[in-house]
Motif scaffolding. Structure first.
Motif, PDB file in Angstrom:
ATOM      1  N   ARG A 223      24.685  53.096  64.458  1.00 23.14           N
ATOM      2  CA  ARG A 223      24.028  51.804  64.691  1.00 23.14           C
ATOM      3  C   ARG A 223      22.559  51.910  64.321  1.00 23.14           C
ATOM      4  NH1 ARG A 223      27.666  48.317  64.198  1.00 23.14           N
ATOM      5  NH2 ARG A 223      29.367  48.437  65.671  1.00 23.14           N
TER       6      ARG A 223
ATOM      7  N   THR B 229      23.121  46.750  68.335  1.00 27.78           N
ATOM      8  CA  THR B 229      24.488  47.160  68.631  1.00 27.78           C
ATOM      9  C   THR B 229      25.447  45.981  68.723  1.00 27.78           C
ATOM     10  OG1 THR B 229      23.729  47.265  70.902  1.00 27.78           O
ATOM     11  CG2 THR B 229      24.071  49.361  69.775  1.00 27.78           C
TER      12      THR B 229
ATOM     13  N   TYR C 186      26.022  48.848  57.883  1.00 27.06           N
ATOM     14  CA  TYR C 186      25.672  49.076  59.281  1.00 27.06           C
ATOM     15  C   TYR C 186      26.561  48.270  60.227  1.00 27.06           C
ATOM     16  CZ  TYR C 186      21.464  51.826  58.471  1.00 27.06           C
ATOM     17  OH  TYR C 186      20.597  52.818  58.140  1.00 27.06           O
TER      18      TYR C 186
ATOM     19  N   SER D 144      30.158  49.618  59.995  1.00 24.46           N
ATOM     20  CA  SER D 144      30.021  51.054  60.282  1.00 24.46           C
ATOM     21  C   SER D 144      31.025  51.914  59.508  1.00 24.46           C
ATOM     22  CB  SER D 144      30.082  51.360  61.780  1.00 24.46           C
ATOM     23  OG  SER D 144      31.409  51.443  62.225  1.00 24.46           O
TER      24      SER D 144
END
Lengths: 292, 290, 233, 251
Positions: free
Chosen positions: B120, B129, B202, B205
């Motif tokens: 993260r 997050t 991001y 992920s």
């Protein structure tokens, strides 16, 4: 090992030549990138598959069904979408984008009907291969090589010796002068799409005889065909066949020296080199410059 | 609620992709089928830096922009020599090559297995997050990119871009260095697209090459065209419509096996229909004719 | 045979022709002369349907053929020879003629082809050659042959002299006279270099800035340099 | 007087055909030179080689002491030579004002650095240019069209705008390819009036035009070209009555 590499290059080149010639024939008079041709190609294999597994037809008739499917799809696209765009004198970019859209619609339609998984209509088992100078070739591959040779000759004869072929070349050479001479451009396009699409169907079926296939089989094959047409030179059937052979060989040498996963990259690096330094290909006429 | 936020985040990512491509295709008239490569470069640069060097989020974004911009220049330079559909084919080639690298350079990119476990991100100690956090970051980035794009297209620079799109020869006769404009807009568009890639990496992920295929490039083109080439707000609208429309299929109870194909069919069919009947898209001005 | 009434046309927004009236009498050679940019070629193209007529009418054999397709015109016995020795330069001489006679049945094509060989023996010698390699004069002959092979009743010629040496111009003009005389083809010819064309034509129109500036017998203006200067300069 | 433009034995061939045949010409400062001649005489080719849109085969073109051969066309434009095109070139889907604004040289806003770092300077210059553009349009008598799309204008008005763009570029040498062809007499009148006023403001013109009356009225000097060569040169009346000239049409 070298013998096998050369033979594999010949086989790969032959498969590219098959689709390249059918694409190049259509590109000659129309001068736009008909991406949907990739689906027309796949339709040959899927039409044959449907005829075999759904209708239980014998292989020889199934092949005809496959070629027929390709032809009908190609002609439908020409008569509905492309003709409408021509009436609007759309630019080649509009044709290209529309064709990409058509490709996506049709490829996913195949997926809906047949599923995304791998299918097979292979003929003969792989072990049945024949030895030539220590290299192996299967009967289906022999068929591919000989058919691509036969089609190179046949299409050349079609273009040089028949009335229709001459009309296609006339439109490709100077479309306005063809108009002035009383050639009906729509009719020429119709026939070009008929022959080109049927040939694509044949190509798709032959490749399916040799290896398994899935709905996306068309785009990759078509791109190799496009590369062959560009590096061979638009308007030259021999050039296309030669171009196809060049990519096939280059790829197989790549497979030998650096690994099979880089085949696509090799073909497209060659394409970029040609586009930048010799956009007319090695047998084509010099591209006309923009006029002021 | 999470689902709704997810959709909004996706829209944000596609707004960035579409607006940046619109600068190239809609304002400068260079049809590029390579936008997913810049998107992918952004994603891979961010993922690799985060995983291997544990470098911070903002630094990674900047690295991604610089690298992607350089690649943009490489793709843009051929536009000085080859034009129209031949140029489009050249960008197609570039797209295939970058995909090949992502897919085959296994030791570096993870190949088809992709890169899992991207950490993260954090900005000055603020850990991003939740979906909410991501939405805020994406929103801010969208606004920055829209602002920059708006500035560009309404400036005298943007005026020259449009002139290059409409009539290169006239632009040259009026003393504009057409070549530098073409390359520069490619650098800018590619740099912006990489921002979308960074955010995608991001956010999910996990990245693998299948997110950056030629089909993704065509999807981004469809968004630009359907929204309207040559209009920034058209791309915003296009992104919203083309992200939401397929989601509607889900509510119609379509099985997921069919839904994926149906989604593609919708994109493709819309592209064909718009090219046939409304080439300027919903609110665009460029129709790909000279 | 051909009658054009109140013709107006142009390209895009640019109007080139204003209210043109002209006639090509059957079996005669009619010439349209004038400086470049006057709209001569435009007139010819709009008669043949290559560019669309804005206003006015084109009548051929007492039929209205305004804005008819080029194919229909070719089938109806009109042939057009465009400017600049234009031939299919990637095809052979014979193939060019085959395209010209595309709609002829095989048998009559052969007889027509023989007539062309007779008219232009040089072409027959080079029939297998790529026409891009021909000289300017030979290209012009081929362009004429491509148009003549359909045995047209009306031949429209756009500046056959362009790019040819004065000697070749005389040569081509003699052919035009021959075609008109022996085959009875009506000819409408656009020319800028006028001496030769004034020798062969029966009637002459002059267009200046998109309007008819003169209509009459060629003999009247042929030697009148002041009149010609007025028409051209 | 020193010539503004000096063309020295320029040659240009297109696959076989000669477009410019050892062609030389001097254009004096603040003059209006007309170029006439039949189709294929090489008139437009001459413009194209001067402005760098076509490379020369041989020869030299000197403008204000600078050698233009081998210079890219945008640099030639920046050196002070503007041109119009036979098939009118303008950005038809932009407004008249935007076309004029596009044509100004040395705009700070054409560099993105300035747009983002010095927006004030860009805005100020843009405002000034806007004023200059409006003045220019007023000078030409078409200020009321400023906000219209170029594609909505008549052909004559479009020609007027393309002349305005050349003026906006600040060029001192203007090459006009058929400035009055295909437009109505009242518009011809307007355009000729504008051209006639400009030499005293330091402008030099070369004009290709088929409308001989227009050439006679506005040009100080006329060149007659045929087959890439200069056949006659002199004041309009003498060229018109030069026997070689009518001979070129007759031959």
């Amino acid at each position: 090992m070298l013998a096998q590499v050369l033979l594999n290059g010949l086989i790969a080149g032959s498969t590219y030549a098959l689709i390249g010639i059918s694409f190049g024939l259509i590109y000659m008079p129309t001068r736009f990138f008909h991406f949907a041709h990739g689906v027309v190609y796949a339709a040959g294999a899927y039409g044959t598959l449907a005829a075999i597994s759904w209708l239980n037809l014998p292989l020889s008739i199934a092949v005809l069904v496959g070629v027929g499917t390709s032809t009908v799809i190609g002609l439908t696209i020409e008569c509905t979408v492309y003709r409408a765009l021509r009436r609007r004198s759309a630019s080649s970019l509009v044709f290209l984008l529309t064709s990409l859209g058509l490709y996506i619609v049709l490829q996913n339609s195949i997926s809906l009907f047949f599923g995304d998984y791998i299918q097979s209509i292979r003929i003969g088992a792989v072990e049945e291969g024949i030895d030539i100078l220590g290299a192996r070739i299967t009967p289906a591959q022999i068929l591919i090589v000989s058919m691509s040779l036969a089609l190179t000759v046949a299409v050349t004869i079609l273009l040089k010796r028949t009335k229709m072929g001459r009309a296609i070349r006339a439109v490709a050479n100077d479309a306005e002068l063809a108009d002035i001479s009383g050639i009906n451009r729509d009719k020429v396009f119709f026939r070009t799409f008929a022959i080109g699409s049927a040939l694509a169907g044949v190509a798709g079926i032959l490749v399916a005889f040799d290896s398994d296939f899935c709905p996306t089989m068309g785009i990759n094959a078509l791109m190799m065909g496009v590369v062959a047409v560009i590096i061979g030179g638009v308007g030259s059937i021999h050039g296309i066949a030669l171009g196809a052979l060049l990519i096939g060989m280059a790829q197989q040498f790549g497979v030998w020296k650096i690994g099979s996963q880089w085949q696509n990259a090799i073909a497209f690096v060659i394409l970029l080199i040609f586009l930048l330094f010799r956009p007319q290909g090695f047998l084509g006429k010099k591209v006309k410059k923009v006029t002021v | 609620m999470e689902y709704l936020l997810h959709i909004l985040i996706l829209i944000g990512i596609y707004v960035i992709l579409a607006v940046s491509l619109n600068l190239i295709v809609g304002y400068s008239g260079l049809l590029s089928i390579a936008h997913a490569s810049f998107y992918g470069v952004g994603a891979y640069v961010a993922a690799l830096l985060a995983l291997k060097l544990h470098s911070p989020f903002l630094a990674n974004i900047i690295c991604a922009i610089i690298l992607s911009g350089l690649l943009g220049a490489i793709v843009g330079i051929p536009s000085l020599r080859i034009r129209d559909d031949y140029f489009a084919i050249a960008t197609f080639a570039f797209q295939v090559i970058t995909f090949s690298v992502m897919n085959n350079w296994v030791s570096f990119t993870g190949g088809p297995m992709g890169l899992p476990g991207i950490p993260r991100p954090a900005i000055f100690g603020w850990k991003i997050t939740t979906h909410y956090d991501f939405l805020i970051v994406i929103l801010v980035l969208c606004i920055i990119i829209l602002w920059i794009s708006h500035k560009i297209v309404t400036s005298p620079f943007g005026r020259v871009l449009k002139a290059v799109r409409e009539d290169e020869i006239f632009a040259q006769a009026m003393g504009k260095n057409v070549a530098s404009y073409k390359v520069l807009i490619f650098v800018i568009g590619a740099g912006m697209a990489s921002v979308a890639g960074v955010m995608y990496a991001y956010y999910i992920s996990f990245i693998d090459p299948t997110s950056f295929t030629i089909m993704e490039s065509i999807l981004i083109i469809s968004i630009v065209i359907i929204g309207g080439a040559g209009n920034i707000w058209g791309s915003v609208l296009g992104a919203a419509v083309l992200v939401i429309l397929p989601e509607a299929l889900r509510f119609l109870g379509m099985p997921s096996s069919i839904a994926a194909n149906m989604r593609q069919i919708i994109y493709g069919a819309l592209l064909v229909i718009f090219m046939l009947f409304r080439p300027q898209g919903f609110i665009g001005e460029y129709t790909f004719r000279k | 045979m051909l009658k054009v009434e109140r013709l107006e046309t142009g390209y895009g927004k640019k109007q080139v022709l204003f209210d043109i009236d002209l006639e090509a009498a059957e079996g005669k050679i009619t010439a349209i002369i004038g400086p470049n940019g006057s709209g001569k070629s435009t007139a010819l193209k709009s008669i043949f349907g290559l560019i669309s007529v804005w206003k006015g009418a084109v009548n051929y054999k007492n039929k209205d053929i305004t804005n008819r397709s080029t194919q229909a015109n070719v089938k109806d016995g009109i042939a057009f020879v465009p400017q600049g020795n234009r031939v299919f330069d990637e095809m052979t001489v014979l193939e060019n003629l085959e395209i010209g006679g595309f709609h002829l049945p095989k048998k009559s094509f052969q007889t027509e082809l023989n007539k062309i060989w007779e008219l232009f023996p040089e072409l027959e010698k080079r029939k297998k050659q790529n026409s891009g390699k021909l000289s300017g004069g030979e290209k012009q002959m081929l362009a004429l042959g491509r148009a003549l092979i359909n045995s047209p009743r009306l031949l429209l010629m756009d500046e056959p002299s362009l790019g040819l040496s004065p000697k070749l111009v005389t040569f081509i003009m003699n052919y035009i006279r021959k075609i008109n005389h022996e085959f009875g083809v009506t000819v409408l010819i656009v020319e800028q270099k006028v001496r030769e064309v004034l020798e062969v034509c029966h009637h002459v129109y002059s267009i200046k800035l998109g309007k008819i500036a003169y209509s009459g017998k060629p003999e009247i203006i042929k030697d009148d340099k002041d009149k010609l200067r007025e028409l051209f300069l | 007087m020193k010539p503004a433009l000096n063309i020295k034995s320029v040659n240009k061939k297109f696959d076989g055909t000669v477009a410019l045949d050892d062609f030389s010409l001097e254009i004096p400062q603040n003059s209006i030179t007309g170029i006439i001649g039949p189709n294929g005489a090489g008139k437009t080719t001459l413009f194209n080689v001067i402005t760098g849109f076509l490379p020369l085969d041989s020869g030299k073109i000197i403008y204000n002491g600078k050698n233009l051969s081998r210079m890219p066309s945008y640099k030639i434009a920046r050196a002070g030579i503007a041109r119009t095109f036979q098939q009118l070139r303008l950005i038809t889907r932009m407004t008249v004002l935007d076309n004029i604004l596009l044509s100004f040289q040395n705009q700070a806003g054409e560099y993105l650095k300035n747009t983002f770092l010095f927006p004030g300077r860009v805005k100020k210059q843009e405002r000034k240019n806007r004023e200059k553009a409006n003045e220019l349009l007023a000078f030409m008598g078409i200020e009321e069209k400023a906000g219209d799309l170029v594609e909505d204008l008549s052909y004559g008005q479009q020609k007027m705008i393309s002349l305005a763009c050349c003026l906006a570029s600040g060029a001192d040498l203007l090459l006009l390819d058929e400035p009055v062809a295909g437009i109505n007499p009242s518009m011809i009148e307007k355009i000729l009036m504008v051209i006639k006023k400009l030499p005293e403001a330091g402008k030099t013109f070369v004009i290709i035009e088929h409308n001989i009356e227009a050439v006679m009225r506005v040009c100080d000097r006329v060149i007659f070209m045929d087959e890439g060569k200069k056949i006659a040169e002199g004041d309009p009346e003498s060229v018109r009555h030069d026997p070689a000239v009518i001979e070129a049409y007759l031959e």
